[in-house]
Design an enzyme around this catalytic site. Structure first.
Site, PDB file in Angstrom:
ATOM      1  N   HIS A 165       2.216   9.308  -4.727  1.00  0.00           N
ATOM      2  CA  HIS A 165       2.069   9.254  -3.266  1.00  0.00           C
ATOM      3  C   HIS A 165       2.592  10.523  -2.585  1.00  0.00           C
ATOM      4  O   HIS A 165       2.862  10.515  -1.394  1.00  0.00           O
ATOM      5  CB  HIS A 165       2.754   8.004  -2.694  1.00  0.00           C
ATOM      6  CG  HIS A 165       2.040   6.745  -3.055  1.00  0.00           C
ATOM      7  ND1 HIS A 165       2.602   5.493  -2.960  1.00  0.00           N
ATOM      8  CD2 HIS A 165       0.774   6.535  -3.523  1.00  0.00           C
ATOM      9  CE1 HIS A 165       1.728   4.580  -3.352  1.00  0.00           C
ATOM     10  NE2 HIS A 165       0.611   5.186  -3.708  1.00  0.00           N
ATOM     11  N   THR A 217       9.423  -1.953  -7.221  1.00  0.00           N
ATOM     12  CA  THR A 217       8.200  -1.890  -6.400  1.00  0.00           C
ATOM     13  C   THR A 217       7.668  -3.304  -6.171  1.00  0.00           C
ATOM     14  O   THR A 217       7.715  -4.136  -7.075  1.00  0.00           O
ATOM     15  CB  THR A 217       7.104  -1.004  -7.043  1.00  0.00           C
ATOM     16  OG1 THR A 217       5.918  -1.084  -6.228  1.00  0.00           O
ATOM     17  CG2 THR A 217       6.760  -1.376  -8.464  1.00  0.00           C
TER      18      THR A 217
HETATM   19  C1  BJW Z   1      14.850  -3.533  -5.451  1.00  0.00           C
HETATM   20  C2  BJW Z   1      16.005  -3.096  -4.863  1.00  0.00           C
HETATM   21  C3  BJW Z   1      17.002  -2.731  -5.742  1.00  0.00           C
HETATM   22  C4  BJW Z   1      14.761  -3.575  -3.266  1.00  0.00           C
HETATM   23  N1  BJW Z   1      16.779  -2.811  -7.056  1.00  0.00           N
HETATM   24  N2  BJW Z   1      14.563  -3.642  -6.689  1.00  0.00           N
HETATM   25  C5  BJW Z   1      -7.260  -4.249  -1.405  1.00  0.00           C
HETATM   26  C6  BJW Z   1      -7.139  -4.133  -2.782  1.00  0.00           C
HETATM   27  C7  BJW Z   1      -6.828  -2.930  -3.339  1.00  0.00           C
HETATM   28  C8  BJW Z   1      -6.602  -1.821  -2.554  1.00  0.00           C
HETATM   29  C9  BJW Z   1      -6.712  -1.936  -1.204  1.00  0.00           C
HETATM   30  C10 BJW Z   1      -7.043  -3.118  -0.649  1.00  0.00           C
HETATM   31  N3  BJW Z   1      -7.085  -2.933   0.703  1.00  0.00           N
HETATM   32  C11 BJW Z   1      -6.753  -1.659   0.975  1.00  0.00           C
HETATM   33  C12 BJW Z   1      -6.546  -1.037  -0.163  1.00  0.00           C
HETATM   34  C13 BJW Z   1      -6.153   0.336  -0.307  1.00  0.00           C
HETATM   35  C14 BJW Z   1      -4.713   0.609   0.026  1.00  0.00           C
HETATM   36  C15 BJW Z   1      -3.798  -0.551  -0.364  1.00  0.00           C
HETATM   37  O1  BJW Z   1      -3.332  -0.651  -1.474  1.00  0.00           O
HETATM   38  N4  BJW Z   1      -3.509  -1.445   0.539  1.00  0.00           N
HETATM   39  C16 BJW Z   1      -2.716  -2.635   0.234  1.00  0.00           C
HETATM   40  C17 BJW Z   1      -1.392  -2.596   1.024  1.00  0.00           C
HETATM   41  C18 BJW Z   1      -3.541  -3.844   0.495  1.00  0.00           C
HETATM   42  N5  BJW Z   1      -4.419   1.772  -0.753  1.00  0.00           N
HETATM   43  C19 BJW Z   1      -4.681   2.992  -0.358  1.00  0.00           C
HETATM   44  O2  BJW Z   1      -5.180   3.219   0.745  1.00  0.00           O
HETATM   45  C20 BJW Z   1      -4.387   4.101  -1.330  1.00  0.00           C
HETATM   46  N6  BJW Z   1      -5.530   4.931  -1.468  1.00  0.00           N
HETATM   47  C21 BJW Z   1      -6.676   4.502  -1.993  1.00  0.00           C
HETATM   48  O3  BJW Z   1      -6.832   3.337  -2.321  1.00  0.00           O
HETATM   49  O4  BJW Z   1      -7.630   5.476  -2.109  1.00  0.00           O
HETATM   50  C22 BJW Z   1      -8.963   5.088  -2.419  1.00  0.00           C
HETATM   51  C23 BJW Z   1      -9.652   4.900  -1.100  1.00  0.00           C
HETATM   52  C24 BJW Z   1     -10.066   5.993  -0.403  1.00  0.00           C
HETATM   53  C25 BJW Z   1     -10.720   5.813   0.792  1.00  0.00           C
HETATM   54  C26 BJW Z   1     -10.923   4.546   1.303  1.00  0.00           C
HETATM   55  C27 BJW Z   1     -10.448   3.431   0.604  1.00  0.00           C
HETATM   56  C28 BJW Z   1      -9.806   3.619  -0.610  1.00  0.00           C
HETATM   57  C29 BJW Z   1      -3.266   4.975  -0.808  1.00  0.00           C
HETATM   58  C30 BJW Z   1      -1.993   4.243  -0.678  1.00  0.00           C
HETATM   59  C31 BJW Z   1      -0.933   5.131  -0.072  1.00  0.00           C
HETATM   60  C32 BJW Z   1       0.363   4.388   0.183  1.00  0.00           C
HETATM   61  N7  BJW Z   1       1.204   5.189   0.964  1.00  0.00           N
HETATM   62  C33 BJW Z   1       2.576   4.732   1.251  1.00  0.00           C
HETATM   63  C34 BJW Z   1       3.179   5.715   2.249  1.00  0.00           C
HETATM   64  C35 BJW Z   1       3.477   7.037   1.517  1.00  0.00           C
HETATM   65  C36 BJW Z   1       4.035   8.058   2.407  1.00  0.00           C
HETATM   66  C37 BJW Z   1       5.347   7.680   3.015  1.00  0.00           C
HETATM   67  O5  BJW Z   1       6.317   7.350   2.318  1.00  0.00           O
HETATM   68  O6  BJW Z   1       5.380   7.712   4.233  1.00  0.00           O
HETATM   69  O7  BJW Z   1       3.338   4.702   0.045  1.00  0.00           O
HETATM   70  S1  BJW Z   1       2.667   3.061   1.834  1.00  0.00           S
HETATM   71  C38 BJW Z   1       4.176   2.673   1.012  1.00  0.00           C
HETATM   72  O8  BJW Z   1       3.940   1.643   0.016  1.00  0.00           O
HETATM   73  C39 BJW Z   1       4.549   3.940   0.226  1.00  0.00           C
HETATM   74  C40 BJW Z   1       5.022   3.363  -1.069  1.00  0.00           C
HETATM   75  O9  BJW Z   1       4.975   4.338  -2.093  1.00  0.00           O
HETATM   76  C41 BJW Z   1       4.085   2.216  -1.289  1.00  0.00           C
HETATM   77  C42 BJW Z   1       4.594   1.179  -2.258  1.00  0.00           C
HETATM   78  O10 BJW Z   1       5.751   0.569  -1.782  1.00  0.00           O
HETATM   79  P1  BJW Z   1       6.893   0.111  -2.793  1.00  0.00           P
HETATM   80  O11 BJW Z   1       7.485   1.302  -3.426  1.00  0.00           O
HETATM   81  O12 BJW Z   1       6.382  -0.936  -3.679  1.00  0.00           O
HETATM   82  O13 BJW Z   1       7.993  -0.456  -1.761  1.00  0.00           O
HETATM   83  P2  BJW Z   1       8.122  -1.939  -1.156  1.00  0.00           P
HETATM   84  O14 BJW Z   1       9.011  -1.833   0.030  1.00  0.00           O
HETATM   85  O15 BJW Z   1       6.809  -2.574  -0.953  1.00  0.00           O
HETATM   86  O16 BJW Z   1       8.851  -2.773  -2.296  1.00  0.00           O
HETATM   87  C43 BJW Z   1      10.202  -2.529  -2.640  1.00  0.00           C
HETATM   88  C44 BJW Z   1      10.532  -3.403  -3.843  1.00  0.00           C
HETATM   89  O17 BJW Z   1      11.808  -3.061  -4.306  1.00  0.00           O
HETATM   90  C45 BJW Z   1      10.572  -4.909  -3.528  1.00  0.00           C
HETATM   91  O18 BJW Z   1       9.867  -5.598  -4.551  1.00  0.00           O
HETATM   92  C46 BJW Z   1      12.055  -5.273  -3.587  1.00  0.00           C
HETATM   93  O19 BJW Z   1      12.308  -6.578  -4.092  1.00  0.00           O
HETATM   94  C47 BJW Z   1      12.565  -4.233  -4.549  1.00  0.00           C
HETATM   95  N8  BJW Z   1      13.941  -3.842  -4.349  1.00  0.00           N
HETATM   96  N9  BJW Z   1      15.840  -3.167  -3.456  1.00  0.00           N
HETATM   97  C48 BJW Z   1      15.571  -3.279  -7.500  1.00  0.00           C
HETATM   98  N10 BJW Z   1      18.185  -2.329  -5.264  1.00  0.00           N
END
Ligand code: BJW
Ligand code: ZN
Length: 259
Positions: free
Chosen positions: A123, A193
């Site tokens: 990302h 994640t």
């Molecule tokens: C602990 C803890 C501790 C806490 N110890 N654990 C339907 C199906 C499939 C895909 C899609 C869909 N609808 C839409 C999409 C596409 C979309 C998507 O996935 N959406 C879903 C949300 C539904 N994806 C995209 O758009 C991606 N691109 C793509 O698909 O391209 C193809 C395409 C092109 C054109 C049109 C359509 C498609 C791109 C995704 C980019 C995500 N960007 C972000 C922001 C990045 C920049 C920034 O930081 O500002 O990335 S969003 C945000 O979420 C960030 C993260 O990397 C990402 C994941 O989050 P993460 O790391 O999992 O964090 P949390 O908060 O969700 O979870 C934390 C976890 O930690 C929890 O489980 C806690 O329990 C745990 N935890 N403390 C251990 N101490």
């Protein structure tokens, strides 16, 4: 939440120690103990801010200053944070396991600061920016930035944060290497994640279908808990260091876990 037993930790430690190809996928939870907010949990960024207003190309074109203010605030938080024992445990694996790959969804750079050298940042990186017009890239570690939004030194266009927003494709090269590592791994460890965001979350099922043993480290159930072969519930900063491979013989290891 039941803490993992010494026996569970020991089994996973041995799996990791014996892995030929270990792949680790991290998310925001791994940086939570460094004081960086996650996205979806309690206190998560998406509980206070709307992703549609801040993390899409459309939001940037509507209001680049607002988007940059948010990123500048986050850069400030990250600049003050330190890597935690979870980041450091992962960095140590890279040094001792030849077939090791780290894939992170985190943009904060804390893995690099903990000593990881080869990080697949699917990302992007919050310390990079690139021109929305001419595409030129640069790394800028200043926090706060002196002028928002920053402008391109080459063409005067708007610079944007070097991260992947919703609706944007991931870097092809980085993604290809991440998929390759997932397919090749015998152990795939997924930590901190929610596994809600695709395509990154899909790496776990890709690895599973290719025959990897899936280990999850997370405080809570995630989108991939149901396909994990071993689930270690607890803080990544406490659990990951306990998975460091030891060179104890199995009989010694068994003695050390007896009460
Ligand atoms: C602990 C803890 C501790 C806490 N110890 N654990 C339907 C199906 C499939 C895909 C899609 C869909 N609808 C839409 C999409 C596409 C979309 C998507 O996935 N959406 C879903 C949300 C539904 N994806 C995209 O758009 C991606 N691109 C793509 O698909 O391209 C193809 C395409 C092109 C054109 C049109 C359509 C498609 C791109 C995704 C980019 C995500 N960007 C972000 C922001 C990045 C920049 C920034 O930081 O500002 O990335 S969003 C945000 O979420 C960030 C993260 O990397 C990402 C994941 O989050 P993460 O790391 O999992 O964090 P949390 O908060 O969700 O979870 C934390 C976890 O930690 C929890 O489980 C806690 O329990 C745990 N935890 N403390 C251990 N101490
Ligand atoms: Zn430019």
């Amino acid at each position: 939440m039941a803490e993992p037993s010494q026996i569970e930790l020991d089994v996973v430690r041995r799996l990791i120690g014996g892995a030929h190809f270990l792949t680790v996928l991290t998310g925001a939870g791994v940086s939570a103990e460094s004081g960086i907010p996650t996205f979806r949990g309690p206190g998560g960024l998406w509980r206070t801010f709307r992703a549609e207003d801040l993390a899409t190309p459309e939001a940037f074109l509507r209001n680049a200053k607002l988007v940059w203010e948010w990123y500048d605030w986050r850069r400030g938080l990250i600049a003050k944070a330190e890597p935690n024992p979870g980041h450091r445990a992962i960095a140590a694996w890279e040094r001792i396991l030849p077939g090791f790959t780290l894939i992170t969804q985190n943009v904060d750079g804390l893995h690099d600061r903990a000593g990881s050298r080869n990080v697949l940042k699917v990302h992007g990186d919050i310390w990079e920016m690139r021109c929305f017009e001419c595409g030129v890239r640069k790394v800028d570690l200043r926090a706060p930035l002196p002028v928002l939004p920053p402008k391109c030194a080459r063409c005067g266009g708007l610079m944007r944060p070097g991260v992947v927003w919703f609706g944007e494709s991931l870097s092809e090269d980085v993604w290809m290497r991440a998929e390759q590592a997932a397919r090749a791994s015998d152990i795939f460890l997924v930590a901190g994640t929610s596994a809600q965001v695709y395509p990154a979350a899909g790496l776990v099922s890709l690895a599973k279908h290719a025959g990897a043993v899936i280990v999850e480290v997370n405080l809570e159930e995630s989108g991939v808990s149901s396909i994990a072969d071993a689930v270690l519930r607890g803080p990544a900063g406490e659990i990951l260091p306990q998975l460091a491979p030891t060179n104890k013989r199995p009989d010694e290891a068994a003695r050390s876990i007896r009460p």
